[in-house]
Design a protein around this motif. Sequence first.
Motif, PDB file in Angstrom:
ATOM      1  N   PRO A 455       0.784  -1.096  -0.075  1.00 46.65           N
ATOM      2  CA  PRO A 455       0.052   0.083  -0.155  1.00 46.65           C
ATOM      3  C   PRO A 455       0.694   1.202   0.086  1.00 46.65           C
ATOM      4  N   ARG A 456       0.407   2.232  -0.781  1.00 40.42           N
ATOM      5  CA  ARG A 456       1.041   3.687  -0.563  1.00 40.42           C
ATOM      6  C   ARG A 456       0.879   4.184   0.588  1.00 40.42           C
ATOM      7  N   PRO A 457       1.690   4.732   1.108  1.00 41.30           N
ATOM      8  CA  PRO A 457       2.179   5.645   2.613  1.00 41.30           C
ATOM      9  C   PRO A 457       1.149   6.741   2.638  1.00 41.30           C
ATOM     10  N   ASN A 458       0.475   6.908   3.733  1.00 41.48           N
ATOM     11  CA  ASN A 458      -0.156   7.942   3.916  1.00 41.48           C
ATOM     12  C   ASN A 458       0.821   9.115   4.358  1.00 41.48           C
ATOM     13  N   TYR A 558      -4.649   9.267  -4.332  1.00 43.53           N
ATOM     14  CA  TYR A 558      -4.851   9.810  -3.076  1.00 43.53           C
ATOM     15  C   TYR A 558      -5.973  10.561  -2.740  1.00 43.53           C
ATOM     16  N   ARG A 559      -6.491  10.708  -1.427  1.00 44.25           N
ATOM     17  CA  ARG A 559      -7.369  11.739  -1.132  1.00 44.25           C
ATOM     18  C   ARG A 559      -6.482  12.902  -0.427  1.00 44.25           C
ATOM     19  N   ALA A 651     -12.148   4.609   5.373  1.00 42.94           N
ATOM     20  CA  ALA A 651     -13.216   4.076   5.162  1.00 42.94           C
ATOM     21  C   ALA A 651     -13.587   3.662   3.799  1.00 42.94           C
ATOM     22  N   GLU A 652     -12.608   4.676   2.848  1.00 44.81           N
ATOM     23  CA  GLU A 652     -12.970   4.593   1.240  1.00 44.81           C
ATOM     24  C   GLU A 652     -11.789   3.589   0.766  1.00 44.81           C
ATOM     25  N   GLY A 653     -11.045   3.270   1.924  1.00 46.44           N
ATOM     26  CA  GLY A 653      -9.725   2.467   1.466  1.00 46.44           C
ATOM     27  C   GLY A 653      -8.792   3.280   0.460  1.00 46.44           C
ATOM     28  N   LYS A 654      -8.695   4.508   0.745  1.00 46.23           N
ATOM     29  CA  LYS A 654      -7.432   5.198   0.038  1.00 46.23           C
ATOM     30  C   LYS A 654      -6.610   5.787   0.869  1.00 46.23           C
ATOM     31  N   PRO A 655      -5.433   6.028   0.258  1.00 48.55           N
ATOM     32  CA  PRO A 655      -4.205   6.785   0.660  1.00 48.55           C
ATOM     33  C   PRO A 655      -4.619   8.077   1.021  1.00 48.55           C
ATOM     34  N   PHE A 656      -4.062   8.753   1.710  1.00 51.47           N
ATOM     35  CA  PHE A 656      -4.252  10.338   2.132  1.00 51.47           C
ATOM     36  C   PHE A 656      -3.048  11.021   2.326  1.00 51.47           C
ATOM     37  N   PHE A 657      -3.278  12.207   1.784  1.00 45.27           N
ATOM     38  CA  PHE A 657      -2.301  13.192   1.732  1.00 45.27           C
ATOM     39  C   PHE A 657      -3.119  14.664   2.538  1.00 45.27           C
ATOM     40  N   VAL A 658      -2.451  14.949   3.854  1.00 40.26           N
ATOM     41  CA  VAL A 658      -3.146  15.986   4.704  1.00 40.26           C
ATOM     42  C   VAL A 658      -2.154  16.821   4.874  1.00 40.26           C
ATOM     43  N   ASN A 659      -2.370  18.156   4.822  1.00 33.17           N
ATOM     44  CA  ASN A 659      -1.618  19.371   5.236  1.00 33.17           C
ATOM     45  C   ASN A 659      -2.409  19.742   6.606  1.00 33.17           C
ATOM     46  N   LYS A 708      -3.018   0.089  11.606  1.00 31.14           N
ATOM     47  CA  LYS A 708      -2.892   0.206  10.106  1.00 31.14           C
ATOM     48  C   LYS A 708      -2.118   1.471   9.750  1.00 31.14           C
ATOM     49  N   LEU A 709      -2.737   2.540  10.354  1.00 33.58           N
ATOM     50  CA  LEU A 709      -2.218   3.905  10.106  1.00 33.58           C
ATOM     51  C   LEU A 709      -0.845   3.919  10.687  1.00 33.58           C
ATOM     52  N   ARG A 710      -0.538   3.551  11.907  1.00 35.85           N
ATOM     53  CA  ARG A 710       0.924   3.664  12.532  1.00 35.85           C
ATOM     54  C   ARG A 710       2.048   3.195  11.490  1.00 35.85           C
TER      55      ARG A 710
END
Length: 910
Positions: A455-458, A558-559, A651-659, A708-710
């Motif tokens: 999986p791609r990293p968040n 990504y989201r 919930a959507e099963g997508k990796p995220f990029f967050v500022n 999972k996130l960690r």
Amino acid sequence: MKLKHLVASLFVTGLDLFAPFAASHASQPHIVVFLSDDHTLTDSSVYGATDIVTPGMQRVADSGMTFQRAFVASPSCAPSRAALLTGLMPAGNGAEANHARPRKEIKKLPAYLHELGYEVVAFGKVGHYAQTPEYGFDLARHFTYHDDVAVGEAIKWLNQRESDKPLCLFVGTNWPHVPWPQVTDIDSAKIEIPSTHVHTPQTRRARARYYQAIHTMDDELGRVFDAAYEKLGDNTLFIHTSDHGAQWPFAKWNLYDEGIRTPLIAAWPEKIKVGAQTEAMVSWVDLLPTLVEAAGGTIDQTLDGRSFLPVLLGDAQTHRQEIYTTHSGDGNFNVYPSRSLRDEQFKYIRNLHPEFRFESHVTKLRGKEDYWLSWVAKAEKNQHAAAKVKRYQQRPAEELYDLAADPHETNNLAGDPAQAERLADMREKLTAWLGKQGDQRTTYGMPTLVPRSDPRPNIITVFIDDMGWTDLSCFGGTEVETTKIDQLASQGLRFTNFYVNSPICSPSRTALTTGQYPARHRITSFLAERQMNKIRGIANWLDVTAVTLPRLMAQAGYRAGHFGKWHMGGQRDVGEAPSITKYGFDASLTNFEGLGPRVLPLCDAHDGQPPKRYDLGSAALGRGPIEWVDRSQVTARYVERAIEFIDASEAEGKPFFVNVWPDDVHSPFFPPEAKRGDATKKTLYYGVLKTMDAQLGKLFDRIRSDDKLRNNTLILLCSDNGPEPGAGSSHPLRGAKGLLYEGGIRSPLIVWGPGNVASSAAGSSNDTTIVSSVDLVASLMSLSNLSPPKGYHSDGEDLLAALLGISQAQRSGSLFWRRPPDRPGRKAHPNPDLAVRDGPWKLLCQIDGSAVQLYNLENDIREKRNLAGDRKQIAQRLKRAVLEWNESLPQDGVSSHVDNAKQKHLVPGE
């Protein structure tokens, strides 16, 4: 008469007494060694090529012995030549990576031959360029890069030589090392493209130029060969060989035979059989003891090399049963350590870090020799080309080849069950040999990592506003304990040489968004109302068509969400700027420095008066729902919204990029009542910092609490610039926000991610690697395997290996800054306009190159001792570099000398 006979008798007796010495002197051969540079063995007619004729090599071969299986110790210049001149393998002599030097105390080839009465001379590239004199030659000349008069000067010197001492002459040509000749008489249509190469017109043209360089080398070889025997006579041992393969994929820097198997031809009239061929396996470390024995010396048994003189003289048909080779890298261009063992039929290669991508000058340099891009372009449409490109850049941990059946080493047998026993045996032998060598398997340089598979990293970036370098307690701060951020640092990696690309808000954020110097986008200070922007010569907002990291993330699946201060358009009276989501984000929440959903502050001084709205005109712009909250709770609102976005992404099963970019700890300072203390500026500032730390802790806890996130999230935390004077601290650094001194541009950086950061680096500090915001963008692109569009120019370097704790090597290039146009300083003491950081050196100057300041930050981090007058060459080099950089960028108020008076009073909040 008796006296006459006595004198005659004494004279004859004297001759007899000295006869052994005279005979010994006369029997010692002269030695001439001609070294070519970057020449692949198979690119010569002597070794089977049918599309190029090398008559010079052929004449030497016809006069002596051709070795079919000679090997260098390492396939890059410096370690290969050091092995030749010391008789020791790279780990044993200390010259492992390219450009490294052997240890001073090690005895070198000239010293052995001096003991035997030889004059030892070098012309051209014998050692690695300027290292040549360090080996102890009696004379060393013309050893700089492509000093192409070296061969002619060597012949001239030889013809004028009058000494009767035995001579050992090394002549090193720079051919066919790049740059290859532009003009060629080679018929490119007749060139046979090697099977390991991708067939393109660019490849064919490049090989024609390479062949032209071989012709030059071959001609020089023939001239030296003729001169040697004309001057020195038949008792001359003449050797021709090359330091390794050419600068082509799978050759130089590689342990495949194209990289390590080298031409070796020796002639010695009446000693070596004419036209002889041998299959004896020999190594370059064997050359030193061979020459010493040929000169009548005793072989040093502590050397790795063994004399193959018996092979030359026809007294032996074999020499070595096994050949070991090593490669450790070439600066930041090639970071791919590997080791190999071969026997009569099989070769075993161990790639020490298969997680590294194989890069080299071939893949990284653009210029006259650039054919690589044509390979990459063809690979997009042709599966055979794609397989070759991938094979060059991505390699397994182990490789095993049957050289008899597979001479081009394309069929890896390491996974073949039928070869399991052989693989285990060769693996064990190589491991034992590395132990005897004391090989530490060190990684030299900054590697490029192979893009990870799913999986791609968040990714979360936390960009704090106006926080000083030493405000966090994990960076030495003592005013407050930043418990939550400290916990992040204790599990992650701290960087003390991290820089933002501007000492003020908007341009700093532009760099972290685009991966480019903000001046490219005409954003060099904080964005304000349009008239102020016009006066300073800057844009009103970031061009919506600019390539941005969030947009690339979104295109890759990504989201992307932005929660916090924006300040790249949509502020003050600029209501027509694009909303934040136009830059690639799926969702946003910002303050009064952007458009879209906004949370605006109510500033409560807890003095009995109603809280005051503070929005700098944002509420009047519309363009999104507005929520008013207590100033001390704005960061909490960003964190709350970011967590909601993360939950939805999961919930959507997508990796995220967050500022998460809080506008804390920017003024105005309104912490909760309990943290106001004496209400001084400094106390209020640290009250805000302590509050923000706790609020960010909820975000960190959300990631840590979910396995999972960690294990699949990377958090990067830093500040956008230095502190406002009188508020935070960057002690002991000079300067603050708005200035190009260290206190304005150096920021704390923490990288956290248990599933990404090397466990050995957790809780540590990287005090070596210089990193900047634009490097973060380039590195995150690499981590997420993003593909920017054609034409995009990144100003950053991929330093992902450093961010993940794999390497502490240095970035390759310099970093540059231009000051905000509204920070000119006082007339009597103007602020520096430009700055550059290059290794330990930092230079600041005015836009016209005046008022130069030069500091060595390794021993003067306070920027107190100006060395511009003492280190004039360094100062001149860096000044030229920063002025050229500045000239390449759009102008702003700094360039047009905006009237300082117009900028004396800035917009509130800045």
